[in-house]
Scaffold this motif. Structure first.
Motif, PDB file in Angstrom:
ATOM      1  N   GLY A 197       0.883  -1.153   0.133  1.00 25.99           N
ATOM      2  CA  GLY A 197      -0.059  -0.097   0.061  1.00 25.99           C
ATOM      3  C   GLY A 197       0.847   1.231   0.024  1.00 25.99           C
ATOM      4  N   GLU A 198       2.092   1.186   0.210  1.00 22.84           N
ATOM      5  CA  GLU A 198       3.319   2.280   0.342  1.00 22.84           C
ATOM      6  C   GLU A 198       3.215   2.736  -1.161  1.00 22.84           C
ATOM      7  OE1 GLU A 198       6.998   3.539   2.804  1.00 22.84           O
ATOM      8  OE2 GLU A 198       6.601   1.624   2.120  1.00 22.84           O
ATOM      9  N   THR A 199       3.540   4.103  -1.447  1.00 20.16           N
ATOM     10  CA  THR A 199       4.304   4.677  -2.652  1.00 20.16           C
ATOM     11  C   THR A 199       5.531   5.362  -2.288  1.00 20.16           C
ATOM     12  OG1 THR A 199       2.078   4.868  -3.424  1.00 20.16           O
ATOM     13  CG2 THR A 199       3.980   6.290  -4.597  1.00 20.16           C
ATOM     14  N   LEU A 200       6.648   4.887  -2.869  1.00 21.70           N
ATOM     15  CA  LEU A 200       7.840   5.725  -2.736  1.00 21.70           C
ATOM     16  C   LEU A 200       8.475   6.465  -3.875  1.00 21.70           C
ATOM     17  CD1 LEU A 200       9.922   3.029  -0.569  1.00 21.70           C
ATOM     18  CD2 LEU A 200       9.257   5.053   0.286  1.00 21.70           C
ATOM     19  N   HIS A 201       9.255   7.103  -3.728  1.00 19.52           N
ATOM     20  CA  HIS A 201       9.816   8.125  -4.739  1.00 19.52           C
ATOM     21  C   HIS A 201      11.339   7.318  -4.943  1.00 19.52           C
ATOM     22  CE1 HIS A 201       7.215  11.213  -5.769  1.00 19.52           C
ATOM     23  NE2 HIS A 201       6.822  11.551  -4.566  1.00 19.52           N
TER      24      HIS A 201
END
Length: 298
Positions: free
Chosen positions: A24-28
């Motif tokens: 569920g996480e979004t990372l750059h």
């Protein structure tokens, strides 16, 4: 010094991240790079750079990645005559955390299009080898066929059982050296080996299935080995880790070279560990390996 490698090739798409992404996480990503990869190709390129006569049987795609992979492998000492171009080149999408840890998603592409017919067409490359090096990023029936060909000629077979999956006893019975990591060992035996006693228990199961020797890679803790001649640990030196992606593959490629020289199991592991130690200090799964790592035995 002839080694046949039947396996996979990939183009690795590496993304630098603060940590491995969670559900569920979004990372750059702070950095993106392309590297040559695929467990089979990584192992073949390692052995080729260490001075072995390496012949690779496998597939790349009918695309630019495929052409680049063939050119790179050839430049690093690998014979590519048995590489077929079909479909799309396999890819690995790799998250590389600042800690050096990685997480990998594989798109098999052309790797899953390797066929028994292709293996039979190039069986002489296996039959005339000192060592056959195998992994599990191509169809398992192809791996089994290659092992059958080698076993009939009493050729040493090294199987790196990765990615983790169950393996039939018929294939295991032909393996000279099996090289699982801790996760793969648990899948093969059902034992989560956290202690020496549990490692012995798990390896014993595999030896009873006909495997001649088991080498369990333990990351920065080194390796544990077991055969009918005994068991023990080989430790590794602490190094500044940049990328662990190709560590296990470098280990297997170097192990195959050492086995060509008929070094003892422990000596082979010590040599393979030194090569692997160097590779994790470099970026990518197929870095340039200095000629100083080549053995000068007659």
């Amino acid at each position: 010094m002839k080694i046949a490698v039947v396996g996979s090739t990939n183009m690795d798409l590496v993304y630098r991240v603060p940590h491995i992404v969670k559900s569920g996480e979004t990372l750059h990503s702070t950095e993106h790079q392309l590297f040559f990869g695929g467990k089979g190709a990584n192992q073949a390129v390692t052995a080729g750079q260490l001075g072995a006569d390496v012949h690779f049987i496998g597939n790349v795609g009918e695309d630019n990645f495929g052409e680049q992979i063939k050119e790179n492998m050839q430049s690093k000492g690998v014979n590519v005559q048995a590489i077929q171009q079909i479909g799309s080149t396999g890819q690995a999408i790799i998250q590389l955390a600042n800690s050096g840890e990685n997480a990998i998603v594989l798109f098999p592409g052309a790797n899953f299009l390797v066929t028994p017919k292709q293996i039979n067409e190039h069986k002489k490359k296996i039959e005339t080898s000192k060592v056959l090096l195998l992994q599990l990023e191509i169809p398992v029936q192809v791996v089994e066929l290659a092992a059958n060909i080698a076993a009939k000629k009493d050729i040493s077979i090294i199987l790196n059982p990765a990615p983790a999956q169950t393996i039939g006893d018929t294939l295991l019975s032909k393996v000279s050296v099996l090289t699982p990591n801790e996760t793969e060992l648990e899948v093969l035996t059902g034992i989560k080996a956290a202690t020496e006693g549990e490692l012995v228990q798990a390896c014993t199961i595999l030896l009873k299935k006909g495997v001649k020797a088991v080498v369990v890679t333990l990351g920065d803790k080194g390796a544990f080995y077991m055969s009918d001649n005994g068991h023990g640990y080989v430790t590794v030196n602490k190094v500044e880790v940049k990328d662990t992606t190709g560590a296990g593959d470098a280990f297997n490629g170097a192990l195959a070279v050492a086995q060509c020289y008929e070094m003892s199991l422990k000596e082979s592991i010590e040599y393979a560990s030194k090569v692997s130690e160097y590779v994790v200090t470099q970026m990518g799964a197929q870095p340039e390996i200095p000629k100083s790592f080549q053995m000068n035995r007659q």
